[in-house]
Motif scaffolding. Structure first.
Motif, PDB file in Angstrom:
ATOM      1  N   VAL A  61      44.503  42.472  48.846  1.00  0.00           N
ATOM      2  CA  VAL A  61      44.904  41.254  48.348  1.00  0.00           C
ATOM      3  C   VAL A  61      45.660  41.642  47.107  1.00  0.00           C
ATOM      4  CG1 VAL A  61      44.200  38.735  47.497  1.00  0.00           C
ATOM      5  CG2 VAL A  61      43.043  39.913  49.360  1.00  0.00           C
ATOM      6  N   ALA A  62      47.011  41.373  47.276  1.00  0.00           N
ATOM      7  CA  ALA A  62      47.710  41.612  46.143  1.00  0.00           C
ATOM      8  C   ALA A  62      49.261  41.152  46.090  1.00  0.00           C
ATOM      9  CB  ALA A  62      47.972  43.167  45.686  1.00  0.00           C
ATOM     10  N   VAL A  79      51.114  36.864  49.618  1.00  0.00           N
ATOM     11  CA  VAL A  79      50.419  36.701  48.578  1.00  0.00           C
ATOM     12  C   VAL A  79      51.684  36.810  47.321  1.00  0.00           C
ATOM     13  CG1 VAL A  79      48.764  37.654  46.791  1.00  0.00           C
ATOM     14  CG2 VAL A  79      48.258  37.653  49.160  1.00  0.00           C
ATOM     15  N   ALA A  80      51.602  35.803  46.502  1.00  0.00           N
ATOM     16  CA  ALA A  80      52.551  35.732  45.402  1.00  0.00           C
ATOM     17  C   ALA A  80      52.039  36.262  44.189  1.00  0.00           C
ATOM     18  CB  ALA A  80      53.103  34.336  45.487  1.00  0.00           C
ATOM     19  N   GLY A 123      52.912  40.317  47.076  1.00  0.00           N
ATOM     20  CA  GLY A 123      53.813  41.045  47.912  1.00  0.00           C
ATOM     21  C   GLY A 123      53.161  41.325  49.289  1.00  0.00           C
ATOM     22  N   ARG A 124      51.963  41.307  49.385  1.00  0.00           N
ATOM     23  CA  ARG A 124      51.344  41.758  50.703  1.00  0.00           C
ATOM     24  C   ARG A 124      51.029  40.339  51.438  1.00  0.00           C
ATOM     25  NH1 ARG A 124      49.457  47.272  50.870  1.00  0.00           N
ATOM     26  NH2 ARG A 124      49.639  48.178  48.970  1.00  0.00           N
ATOM     27  N   ARG A 125      50.766  40.617  52.611  1.00  0.00           N
ATOM     28  CA  ARG A 125      50.652  39.442  53.453  1.00  0.00           C
ATOM     29  C   ARG A 125      49.583  38.815  53.251  1.00  0.00           C
ATOM     30  NH1 ARG A 125      53.244  38.220  58.097  1.00  0.00           N
ATOM     31  NH2 ARG A 125      54.057  40.270  58.279  1.00  0.00           N
ATOM     32  N   ALA A 126      49.339  37.505  53.468  1.00  0.00           N
ATOM     33  CA  ALA A 126      48.123  36.770  52.840  1.00  0.00           C
ATOM     34  C   ALA A 126      47.115  36.628  54.111  1.00  0.00           C
ATOM     35  CB  ALA A 126      48.758  35.461  52.348  1.00  0.00           C
ATOM     36  N   ASP A 127      46.679  37.670  54.484  1.00  0.00           N
ATOM     37  CA  ASP A 127      45.674  37.852  55.634  1.00  0.00           C
ATOM     38  C   ASP A 127      44.250  38.095  54.379  1.00  0.00           C
ATOM     39  OD1 ASP A 127      47.237  37.783  57.509  1.00  0.00           O
ATOM     40  OD2 ASP A 127      46.384  39.844  58.428  1.00  0.00           O
ATOM     41  N   LEU A 128      43.391  36.809  54.540  1.00  0.00           N
ATOM     42  CA  LEU A 128      42.410  37.138  53.447  1.00  0.00           C
ATOM     43  C   LEU A 128      41.318  36.257  54.033  1.00  0.00           C
ATOM     44  CD1 LEU A 128      42.597  34.306  51.130  1.00  0.00           C
ATOM     45  CD2 LEU A 128      44.290  35.725  50.674  1.00  0.00           C
ATOM     46  N   ASP A 154      38.645  44.045  45.155  1.00  0.00           N
ATOM     47  CA  ASP A 154      40.016  44.832  44.963  1.00  0.00           C
ATOM     48  C   ASP A 154      39.623  46.100  45.592  1.00  0.00           C
ATOM     49  OD1 ASP A 154      42.022  46.362  44.333  1.00  0.00           O
ATOM     50  OD2 ASP A 154      42.252  45.284  42.296  1.00  0.00           O
ATOM     51  N   VAL A 155      40.064  46.453  46.921  1.00  0.00           N
ATOM     52  CA  VAL A 155      39.853  47.576  47.566  1.00  0.00           C
ATOM     53  C   VAL A 155      40.807  48.624  47.169  1.00  0.00           C
ATOM     54  CG1 VAL A 155      38.852  46.397  49.677  1.00  0.00           C
ATOM     55  CG2 VAL A 155      41.393  46.867  49.475  1.00  0.00           C
TER      56      VAL A 155
END
Length: 590
Positions: free
Chosen positions: A334-335, A56-57, A337-342, A38-39
């Motif tokens: 990674v949270a 990311v839901a 509502g954010r774009r799911a780039d992980l 968690d950055v």
């Protein structure tokens, strides 16, 4: 604020994400058993992650949900945001964007901020438009900047095009352009030259990024550069320089291309109470062999961690801090509502990337793309080397008369200085002293005569052959290094015949060649082939030159004509001084 083309505005997407987060419908993808980096909070905590489309839901308690179209078991692994490279040049990889993406996406890079000023210097606005279009439709998000310095040192060099305020304003109107690329003409900014005022003003009016290049600036000059509206810098030379740039308000793009700077940078950062949110990470320039063998941003992070930076801090600099700098609230965390780039990692220090998701879609696993070859072959700008074959006589350095003379020579590959050098002149030709070499720059864009401009370099080691290249920052004219004119002609002609690239010659024979026919800078061949050909050129160069790192290295040849940097350089106009803006004659003043 830069943004993705509308995919997050898809009708019903947010509704589906909210319903999935509440447990009313399944996730599309559920990643379980992971330790989340968690950055935002600097925590490493157990969490499961639910994805819906590109979003990311939910990030929720482990084991609390099992309903998903696909479940990815990440037990014993770490999940982090996709890595963001805040300043780089695809051209340094010598690959087209699609080939570059094939390499870096499996390494965990999901977003790059590309300054295509090499392409711009060769092909002008058409080249920048090509760069924008070539970066579309890839699993790598390419945020393209508008080259600000074409050429990088007006009056000291001639590139394939010239950009002023008008060209900059036009590029900034393109929705795909996210800002002004590194402003390299430091003298023009500080002297308030009209062209540079126009370029920077266009960027500021647009509300987009205005990126900088502040190499060697300190004190009042550094303050003035920031006052002009420049927002960032990657030209860090030491830990003290890093702190000075941060304290002047710049976003620092700490680059991995100059590894000898990184230990001091880490030590300097350790003196601060916390990691500045204005610290980001970039690669700047990576040659193809290194890119394929050790990687891009992930490799920079590994080295920073090895030099003492906390892993979470290193990852935060390359994710959340980077997203904040780029104005991309959808990225870097990674949270919900954010774009799911992980990315899924095997460890905190090794940072081995096992899986990569881009906008919710798995795009790489176990070091390979999960899709086939990307995009279309590149067939643009294959006629950029407008130079006829050269002869050995073209590389003879001439002065009138005979006897002795004192000439202006250039001392050291970096932080260059003028030196007076006594030479012998026989029948109008300079007899090159021992352990000095010639550097010839030939205009290759067809805008002026392709006549070699030749200077003498000192403290470049002992050479037993020649090296020619059209990768020659930043005007990318044909540049040739060596002592023997026959070797220099052989290497140069190999590059001309290939439509651009790099070649090494010894005893009049070409021993290695990497062909780069796109703009004389890039190849669309598979990355492994480009890397192998380039490695062969480096190995051939190692056989003819005694390098002495960190300053006298193979990399020095591609930056030797960078006339915007302080000190003397050879360009297609002659012996140029980046500090004073003058062109000097070969013969030194009495």
């Amino acid at each position: 604020m830069t943004r993705e083309p509308r995919d997050l505005d898809e009708p019903g997407l947010r509704d589906r994400a909210v319903r999935a987060a509440r447990g009313l419908i399944p996730f599309d993808v559920l990643i379980t058993g992971a330790q989340l980096i968690d950055v935002a909070t600097s925590e490493i905590r157990a969490a499961d992650i639910g994805l819906v489309g590109p979003l990311v839901a939910s990030v929720h308690a482990p084991g609390s949900r099992a309903d998903a179209g696909r479940v990815v078991d990440a037990a014993g692994r770490f999940v982090a945001p996709g890595l963001i490279d805040t300043h780089m040049h695809v051209e340094s990889s010598m690959m087209t964007p699609r080939r570059y993406a094939e390499v870096v996406v499996p390494q965990g890079t999901t977003t790059i901020c590309w300054d295509p000023h090499e392409v711009g210097n060769v092909a002008g606005l058409a080249g920048v438009r090509w760069a924008v279009e070539a970066g579309q439709g890839l699993p790598l998000r390419i945020l393209t900047l508008a080259p600000s310095c074409v050429p990088s040192a007006p009056g000291l060099e001639v590139a394939g095009a010239e950009f002023g305020g008008g060209e900059m304003a036009e590029m900034l109107r393109w929705p795909e352009i996210v800002g002004v690329a590194e402003v390299m003409n430091m003298r023009g900014v500080l002297d308030r030259s009209e062209p540079m005022q126009g370029v920077v003003a266009a960027g500021l009016v647009s509300g987009k990024l205005v990126c900088g290049h502040a190499r060697g600036l300190e004190g009042a000059a550094l303050q003035g550069f920031a006052a002009a509206g420049i927002q960032s810098d990657h030209e860090i030379t030491s830990g003290d320089d890093l702190l000075a740039k941060l304290r002047a308000g710049f976003t620092v793009e700490l680059r991995g291309s100059h590894d000898y700077v990184l230990p001091g940078a880490v030590q300097a950062l350790a003196t601060l109470p916390h990691l500045p949110q204005t610290l980001t990470i970039c690669t700047d320039d990576i040659f193809p062999d290194d890119l394929v063998a050790v990687g891009g941003i992930a490799d920079v992070l590994r080295r920073l961690i090895r030099y003492g930076m906390r892993p979470v801090d290193a990852i935060r600099a390359a994710t959340l801090n980077a997203a904040m700098r780029l104005g991309r609230r959808d990225l870097g965390l990674v949270a919900p509502g954010r774009r799911a780039d992980l990315i899924v990692l095997d460890g905190l220090e090794t940072l081995g990337v096992e899986r990569v998701f881009a906008s919710g879609r798995e795009v790489a696993a176990e070091g390979r793309l999960t899709a086939g070859p990307l995009g279309r072959p590149a067939d643009a700008f294959h006629d950029s080397v407008k130079v006829l074959p050269l002869t050995a006589d073209d590389f003879v350095l001439r002065l009138p008369g005979r006897g002795s003379a004192v000439v202006n020579s250039i001392f050291r590959p970096r932080f260059t200085e003028w030196r007076d050098l006594a030479v012998e002149v026989r029948d109008g030709a300079v007899v090159l002293p021992a352990d000095r070499i010639l550097m010839a720059v030939i205009h290759r864009h067809g805008r002026r005569p392709a006549v070699p401009q030749i200077g003498i370099l000192d403290d470049w080691g002992h050479w037993r052959g020649a090296l020619a290249t059209t990768i020659s920052h930043d005007s990318h004219n044909l540049t040739v290094f060596g002592r023997d004119p026959a070797d220099m002609a052989a290497a140069a002609n190999a590059v001309i015949a290939a439509g651009g690239g790099m070649a090494v010659a010894e005893a009049g024979v070409v021993t290695a060649l990497v062909a780069l026919p796109v703009c004389g800078l890039l190849s669309d061949a598979p990355a492994a082939e480009v890397a192998a050909d380039f490695a062969a050129v480096k190995a051939a160069a190692d056989r003819i030159v005694d390098w002495q790192p960190p300053y006298r290295t193979f990399k020095a040849v591609v930056g030797a004509s960078l006339a915007c940097n302080p000190g003397p350089h050879v360009t297609d106009l002659g012996l140029a001084d980046g500090t004073t803006g003058e062109i000097r004659p070969l013969a030194a003043a009495d």
